[in-house]
Design a protein around this motif. Structure first.
Motif, PDB file in Angstrom:
ATOM      1  N   TRP A 167       1.128  -0.877   0.150  1.00 59.82           N
ATOM      2  CA  TRP A 167      -0.195  -0.156  -0.077  1.00 59.82           C
ATOM      3  C   TRP A 167       0.933   1.234   0.070  1.00 59.82           C
ATOM      4  N   ALA A 168       1.685   1.725   0.543  1.00 59.29           N
ATOM      5  CA  ALA A 168       2.527   2.404   0.641  1.00 59.29           C
ATOM      6  C   ALA A 168       3.117   2.478  -0.239  1.00 59.29           C
ATOM      7  N   GLU A 169       3.399   1.727  -1.375  1.00 61.24           N
ATOM      8  CA  GLU A 169       4.747   1.707  -2.633  1.00 61.24           C
ATOM      9  C   GLU A 169       3.593   2.471  -3.407  1.00 61.24           C
ATOM     10  N   ALA A 170       2.855   1.998  -3.173  1.00 57.85           N
ATOM     11  CA  ALA A 170       1.014   2.644  -4.238  1.00 57.85           C
ATOM     12  C   ALA A 170       0.658   4.128  -4.264  1.00 57.85           C
ATOM     13  N   ILE A 171       1.039   4.093  -2.742  1.00 60.78           N
ATOM     14  CA  ILE A 171       0.584   5.937  -2.676  1.00 60.78           C
ATOM     15  C   ILE A 171       1.373   6.669  -2.795  1.00 60.78           C
ATOM     16  N   ASP A 172       3.004   5.638  -2.687  1.00 61.41           N
ATOM     17  CA  ASP A 172       4.218   7.102  -3.215  1.00 61.41           C
ATOM     18  C   ASP A 172       3.950   7.286  -4.989  1.00 61.41           C
ATOM     19  N   ALA A 173       4.042   6.030  -4.877  1.00 59.99           N
ATOM     20  CA  ALA A 173       3.634   6.108  -6.504  1.00 59.99           C
ATOM     21  C   ALA A 173       2.929   7.397  -7.042  1.00 59.99           C
ATOM     22  N   GLY A 174       1.566   7.339  -6.435  1.00 63.49           N
ATOM     23  CA  GLY A 174       0.904   8.142  -6.992  1.00 63.49           C
ATOM     24  C   GLY A 174       1.537   9.514  -7.101  1.00 63.49           C
ATOM     25  N   ALA A 175       1.711   9.452  -5.591  1.00 62.55           N
ATOM     26  CA  ALA A 175       2.663  11.127  -5.400  1.00 62.55           C
ATOM     27  C   ALA A 175       3.134  11.576  -6.390  1.00 62.55           C
ATOM     28  N   ARG A 176       4.224  10.771  -6.968  1.00 64.07           N
ATOM     29  CA  ARG A 176       5.000  10.470  -8.408  1.00 64.07           C
ATOM     30  C   ARG A 176       4.172  11.275  -9.501  1.00 64.07           C
ATOM     31  N   LEU A 177       2.875  10.461  -9.702  1.00 64.48           N
ATOM     32  CA  LEU A 177       2.662  10.735 -10.889  1.00 64.48           C
ATOM     33  C   LEU A 177       1.660  12.387 -10.611  1.00 64.48           C
ATOM     34  N   ARG A 178       1.070  12.263  -9.857  1.00 63.50           N
ATOM     35  CA  ARG A 178       0.702  13.655  -9.371  1.00 63.50           C
ATOM     36  C   ARG A 178       1.927  15.200  -9.902  1.00 63.50           C
ATOM     37  N   ARG A 179       2.211  14.742  -9.238  1.00 68.32           N
ATOM     38  CA  ARG A 179       3.356  16.048  -9.225  1.00 68.32           C
ATOM     39  C   ARG A 179       4.023  16.171 -10.761  1.00 68.32           C
ATOM     40  N   THR A 180       4.371  14.948 -11.417  1.00 70.08           N
ATOM     41  CA  THR A 180       4.942  14.652 -13.213  1.00 70.08           C
ATOM     42  C   THR A 180       4.107  14.395 -14.025  1.00 70.08           C
ATOM     43  N   LEU A 181       2.803  14.328 -13.648  1.00 71.45           N
ATOM     44  CA  LEU A 181       1.839  14.012 -15.726  1.00 71.45           C
ATOM     45  C   LEU A 181       0.828  15.237 -15.288  1.00 71.45           C
ATOM     46  N   PRO A 182       0.728  15.617 -16.679  1.00 72.31           N
ATOM     47  CA  PRO A 182      -0.389  16.833 -16.998  1.00 72.31           C
ATOM     48  C   PRO A 182      -1.543  15.988 -15.857  1.00 72.31           C
ATOM     49  N   GLU A 183      -2.551  16.890 -16.002  1.00 76.21           N
ATOM     50  CA  GLU A 183      -3.967  17.066 -15.478  1.00 76.21           C
ATOM     51  C   GLU A 183      -4.894  16.078 -16.440  1.00 76.21           C
ATOM     52  N   ASP A 184      -5.098  16.054 -17.902  1.00 73.37           N
ATOM     53  CA  ASP A 184      -5.302  15.604 -18.566  1.00 73.37           C
ATOM     54  C   ASP A 184      -4.969  13.513 -18.451  1.00 73.37           C
ATOM     55  N   THR A 185      -4.115  13.286 -17.929  1.00 74.79           N
ATOM     56  CA  THR A 185      -2.928  12.422 -18.328  1.00 74.79           C
ATOM     57  C   THR A 185      -3.697  11.552 -16.735  1.00 74.79           C
ATOM     58  N   TYR A 186      -3.761  11.882 -15.512  1.00 75.72           N
ATOM     59  CA  TYR A 186      -3.771  11.353 -14.390  1.00 75.72           C
ATOM     60  C   TYR A 186      -4.800  11.836 -13.202  1.00 75.72           C
ATOM     61  N   TYR A 187      -5.557  10.717 -12.892  1.00 72.82           N
ATOM     62  CA  TYR A 187      -6.309  10.977 -12.497  1.00 72.82           C
ATOM     63  C   TYR A 187      -6.743   9.905 -10.799  1.00 72.82           C
ATOM     64  N   GLU A 188      -6.821  10.865  -9.442  1.00 78.11           N
ATOM     65  CA  GLU A 188      -6.640   9.578  -8.428  1.00 78.11           C
ATOM     66  C   GLU A 188      -8.467  10.231  -8.100  1.00 78.11           C
ATOM     67  N   LEU A 189      -8.917   9.230  -7.878  1.00 79.06           N
ATOM     68  CA  LEU A 189      -9.939   9.234  -6.549  1.00 79.06           C
ATOM     69  C   LEU A 189      -9.278   8.297  -4.803  1.00 79.06           C
ATOM     70  N   ARG A 190     -11.010   8.079  -3.955  1.00 77.79           N
ATOM     71  CA  ARG A 190     -11.386   7.273  -2.729  1.00 77.79           C
ATOM     72  C   ARG A 190     -11.757   6.261  -2.867  1.00 77.79           C
TER      73      ARG A 190
END
Length: 343
Positions: A167-190
């Motif tokens: 779970w920690a790896e998934a959250i950390d990966a998501g944080a990196r993607l949120r910082r680096t990918l364009p808004e039209d490429t990455y989306y996250e929700l709970r």
């Protein structure tokens, strides 16, 4: 209208199968059961040789269609026709792989395809190499619920320390993607928000995908019969209505020491995602040390694989990126096909 591929990613047991079915219920999108050929085909890409050569594409397509490990049969598409289309198609790894998913979408007369595999959350760089126009939807669930659910899965043979690390790896990966990918490429929700108000959250997802919202997405029971294999009994709840009964059930499914360890090791991540902590006492030094060592070993393994892949990129025999969608062809500098020429 968009024809970009869509990938559903996240920690295992975070509700990605439910989201897969919701997307598959959209009139323009097809998201199949999990397969097992995309990642192996990428990491073995040197084995297939130059895919601009016809017989090389045929060899790769035949492996995808016939090897028992690939689960190609889950797509229920004609393997001979798949091989034929790969041989006739563009000479790149992504094009051969993408042809399988495109043919799956054709089964349902749909214009877009997706793919769902939780571990993709750590392989987005690879997926973007294969499909440079891809979009990613990251579904996040309370880490304590994910850990408790993983422990109960017949296919999960690791311990709670590995589940916490996952779970920690998934959250950390998501944080990196949120910082680096364009808004039209990455989306996250709970997951909790999706199950609490499916219509609102699905409308947001459709906006991200540039698609019209379809009410059929809210109750995806019918899609489960075609997009979730019957032998996957751990997904039996996807054959019913969207429910919230499992939200917060970790409190009764985890042992006290596991709750304490989750909150100690994952506390900052949990709170950053909007999850409240119980204030459990600090776990034992032994448990903390074991969990830290598990995380370190997993991190070292990922780094070794990353270094090997970087080295292999210097010796790739042929193009990797798919040339099937309008944006993929544009990025590759391939002339767009006129509608009357598309077969």
């Amino acid at each position: 209208m968009s024809d970009r591929p869509v990938f559903v990613i996240g920690c295992p047991r975070s509700g990605t199968t439910m989201l897969q079915l919701m997307l598959h219920s959209h009139p323009r999108m097809a998201v199949p059961p999990e397969t097992r050929f995309l990642v192996p085909a990428y990491y073995r890409r040197r084995k297939w040789g130059d895919l601009r050569v016809t017989h090389r594409r045929r060899a790769l397509a035949e492996w995808i269609a016939t090897d028992r490990t690939t689960k190609f049969r889950e797509l229920k598409i004609d393997k001979d026709e798949f091989v034929r289309q790969c041989v006739a198609g563009p000479g790149s790894l992504g094009s051969v792989i993408g042809t399988a998913f495109r043919m799956y979408a054709d089964r349902f007369d749909k214009s877009r395809w997706g793919d769902k595999r939780p571990s993709y959350v750590k392989q987005v760089d690879m997926l973007l190499r294969l499909f440079p126009d891809a979009q990613f939807i990251h579904l996040i669930r309370d880490g304590r619920d994910c850990v408790s659910s993983l422990k109960e899965m017949p296919w999960y043979t690791l311990d709670s320390f590995h589940a916490i690390s996952t779970w920690a790896e998934a959250i950390d990966a998501g944080a990196r993607l949120r910082r680096t990918l364009p808004e039209d490429t990455y989306y996250e929700l709970r997951y909790e928000d999706l199950t609490d108000d499916p219509s609102t959250e699905l409308k947001k997802i459709c906006h991200f995908l540039e698609e019209e919202f379809s009410p059929a997405m809210v109750s995806p029971r019918e899609a489960a019969s075609v997009a979730v294999p019957q032998h996957k009994v751990w997904h039996s709840n996807t054959h019913g209505e969207v429910i919230r009964t499992r939200v917060g059930s970790w409190a009764n499914r985890l042992e006290d020491w596991e709750i304490a360890l989750c909150e100690h090791m994952l506390g900052d991540r949990l709170e950053s995602m909007g999850y409240e902590l119980t204030g459990a006492p600090k776990p034992s030094r032994e448990h903390i040390t074991t969990c830290q060592k598990t995380m370190q070993k997993r991190r070292a393994s990922r780094m070794r694989k990353h270094v090997r892949d970087r080295f292999n990129r210097l010796r790739e025999p042929s193009p990797v990126a798919a040339m099937l969608t309008s944006r993929q062809r544009s990025l590759a500098g391939v002339p767009q096909q006129r509608p009357e020429l598309v077969v």
